[in-house]
Design a protein around this motif. Structure first.
Motif, mmCIF file in Angstrom:
data_model
loop_
_atom_site.group_PDB
_atom_site.id
_atom_site.type_symbol
_atom_site.label_atom_id
_atom_site.label_comp_id
_atom_site.label_asym_id
_atom_site.label_seq_id
_atom_site.Cartn_x
_atom_site.Cartn_y
_atom_site.Cartn_z
ATOM 1 N N CYS A 64 0.694 -1.229 -0.318
ATOM 2 C CA CYS A 64 0.104 -0.087 0.086
ATOM 3 C C CYS A 64 0.739 1.128 0.109
ATOM 4 C CB CYS A 64 -0.883 0.020 1.306
ATOM 5 S SG CYS A 64 -0.081 0.169 2.626
ATOM 6 N N ALA A 65 0.263 2.449 -0.489
ATOM 7 C CA ALA A 65 0.756 3.584 -0.330
ATOM 8 C C ALA A 65 0.855 4.005 0.749
ATOM 9 C CB ALA A 65 0.350 4.709 -1.372
ATOM 10 N N VAL A 66 1.825 5.101 1.275
ATOM 11 C CA VAL A 66 1.989 5.587 2.528
ATOM 12 C C VAL A 66 0.691 6.093 2.990
ATOM 13 C CG1 VAL A 66 3.255 7.163 4.002
ATOM 14 C CG2 VAL A 66 4.565 5.703 2.388
ATOM 15 N N GLY A 67 0.279 5.522 3.871
ATOM 16 C CA GLY A 67 -1.204 6.272 4.631
ATOM 17 C C GLY A 67 -2.273 5.983 3.908
ATOM 18 N N VAL A 68 -2.239 5.344 2.657
ATOM 19 C CA VAL A 68 -3.426 4.875 1.748
ATOM 20 C C VAL A 68 -3.476 3.787 1.234
ATOM 21 C CG1 VAL A 68 -4.609 5.949 -0.461
ATOM 22 C CG2 VAL A 68 -3.428 7.430 0.942
ATOM 23 N N ALA A 69 -4.398 2.940 1.403
ATOM 24 C CA ALA A 69 -4.492 1.446 1.001
ATOM 25 C C ALA A 69 -4.999 1.693 -0.424
ATOM 26 C CB ALA A 69 -5.712 0.674 1.642
ATOM 27 N N LEU A 114 -3.178 4.324 -8.025
ATOM 28 C CA LEU A 114 -3.512 5.585 -8.780
ATOM 29 C C LEU A 114 -5.135 5.298 -9.387
ATOM 30 C CD1 LEU A 114 -0.603 6.600 -11.240
ATOM 31 C CD2 LEU A 114 -1.201 7.257 -8.785
ATOM 32 N N SER A 115 -5.952 6.285 -8.893
ATOM 33 C CA SER A 115 -7.414 6.253 -9.468
ATOM 34 C C SER A 115 -7.289 6.591 -10.966
ATOM 35 C CB SER A 115 -8.356 7.278 -8.812
ATOM 36 O OG SER A 115 -7.811 8.744 -9.192
ATOM 37 N N PRO A 116 -8.504 6.078 -11.615
ATOM 38 C CA PRO A 116 -8.695 6.409 -13.180
ATOM 39 C C PRO A 116 -8.431 8.049 -13.320
ATOM 40 C CG PRO A 116 -10.283 4.840 -12.345
ATOM 41 C CD PRO A 116 -9.718 5.186 -11.212
ATOM 42 N N THR A 117 -8.899 8.776 -12.629
ATOM 43 C CA THR A 117 -8.952 10.129 -12.869
ATOM 44 C C THR A 117 -7.658 10.577 -12.650
ATOM 45 O OG1 THR A 117 -11.133 10.501 -11.794
ATOM 46 C CG2 THR A 117 -9.667 12.427 -11.765
ATOM 47 N N LEU A 171 -0.819 16.099 -7.284
ATOM 48 C CA LEU A 171 -0.424 16.316 -5.845
ATOM 49 C C LEU A 171 -1.016 15.258 -5.084
ATOM 50 C CD1 LEU A 171 1.199 17.967 -3.615
ATOM 51 C CD2 LEU A 171 -1.150 19.483 -3.473
ATOM 52 N N ALA A 172 -2.250 14.731 -5.285
ATOM 53 C CA ALA A 172 -2.764 13.694 -4.541
ATOM 54 C C ALA A 172 -1.823 12.306 -4.737
ATOM 55 C CB ALA A 172 -4.206 13.594 -5.060
ATOM 56 N N ALA A 173 -1.551 12.106 -5.973
ATOM 57 C CA ALA A 173 -0.665 10.976 -6.346
ATOM 58 C C ALA A 173 0.851 11.222 -5.561
ATOM 59 C CB ALA A 173 -0.405 10.928 -7.782
ATOM 60 N N LEU A 174 1.314 12.325 -5.767
ATOM 61 C CA LEU A 174 2.652 12.570 -4.768
ATOM 62 C C LEU A 174 2.389 12.041 -3.418
ATOM 63 C CD1 LEU A 174 3.828 15.712 -6.771
ATOM 64 C CD2 LEU A 174 5.055 13.332 -6.640
ATOM 65 N N ASP A 192 5.656 7.910 -11.025
ATOM 66 C CA ASP A 192 6.100 7.634 -12.434
ATOM 67 C C ASP A 192 6.081 6.072 -12.664
ATOM 68 O OD1 ASP A 192 6.299 10.389 -13.323
ATOM 69 O OD2 ASP A 192 8.367 10.061 -13.109
ATOM 70 N N TYR A 193 6.468 5.333 -11.964
ATOM 71 C CA TYR A 193 6.606 3.954 -11.580
ATOM 72 C C TYR A 193 5.076 3.569 -11.934
ATOM 73 C CZ TYR A 193 6.701 -1.011 -10.323
ATOM 74 O OH TYR A 193 6.510 -2.303 -10.712
ATOM 75 N N TRP A 194 4.203 3.797 -11.128
ATOM 76 C CA TRP A 194 2.675 3.549 -10.860
ATOM 77 C C TRP A 194 2.062 3.848 -12.024
ATOM 78 C CZ3 TRP A 194 1.753 6.122 -5.321
ATOM 79 C CH2 TRP A 194 2.251 5.378 -4.468
ATOM 80 N N PHE A 195 2.303 5.056 -12.549
ATOM 81 C CA PHE A 195 1.732 5.597 -14.055
ATOM 82 C C PHE A 195 1.984 4.496 -15.083
ATOM 83 C CE2 PHE A 195 1.645 7.747 -17.955
ATOM 84 C CZ PHE A 195 0.579 8.523 -18.090
ATOM 85 N N GLN A 196 3.295 4.265 -15.246
ATOM 86 C CA GLN A 196 3.680 3.045 -16.229
ATOM 87 C C GLN A 196 3.135 1.817 -16.018
ATOM 88 O OE1 GLN A 196 7.918 3.463 -16.221
ATOM 89 N NE2 GLN A 196 8.029 5.402 -17.038
ATOM 90 N N THR A 197 3.153 1.244 -14.850
ATOM 91 C CA THR A 197 2.554 0.260 -14.479
ATOM 92 C C THR A 197 1.071 -0.021 -14.493
ATOM 93 O OG1 THR A 197 3.009 0.112 -12.103
ATOM 94 C CG2 THR A 197 4.856 -0.850 -13.549
ATOM 95 N N GLU A 198 0.341 0.865 -14.057
ATOM 96 C CA GLU A 198 -1.146 0.779 -13.646
ATOM 97 C C GLU A 198 -1.943 1.640 -14.706
ATOM 98 O OE1 GLU A 198 -1.756 2.229 -9.667
ATOM 99 O OE2 GLU A 198 -0.156 0.907 -9.076
ATOM 100 N N CYS A 199 -1.340 2.848 -15.570
ATOM 101 C CA CYS A 199 -2.063 3.525 -15.955
ATOM 102 C C CYS A 199 -1.869 3.386 -17.832
ATOM 103 C CB CYS A 199 -1.911 4.791 -16.238
ATOM 104 S SG CYS A 199 -2.269 5.523 -14.564
#
Length: 103
Positions: A21-26, A33-36, A59-62, A90-97
């Protein structure tokens, strides 16, 4: 001056990746990352003028990646901390988006 070790963000990011999970966010549905956020991050990578909503998604993603913009006036780790968070986003964007195009 803060008493955190210089690599505190790196340790937090590694720990968050190990726990899934991301820090503080499951993560939702196994993603960070959300679709938005994916849509807005993709738009920010174009030459089109960015919108405030796109900047807010970035900023939310950061923040999900562990970046805390609140100590901007006294952050001895800037810019290392935001750069580490940006690499993770950037890693999340490449692998999830980034979906392979069916052809």
């Amino acid at each position: 001056m803060k008493s955190f070790p210089r690599n505190r963000l790196t340790l937090a990011l590694v720990a968050s990746l190990l726990t899934g999970c991301a820090v503080g966010v499951a993560p939702q549905n196994g993603t960070h990352l959300s679709p938005t956020e994916c849509r807005d991050l993709a738009a920010l990578r174009t030459n089109a003028p960015p919108t405030m909503a796109q900047h807010q998604s970035e900023l939310a993603a950061l923040r999900k990646a562990g970046y805390d913009p609140s100590p901007w006036y006294d952050d001895p780790y800037y810019p290392d901390d935001i750069q580490a968070a940006q690499r993770l986003v950037d890693y999340w964007f490449q692998t999830e988006c980034q979906r392979p195009q069916a052809g």
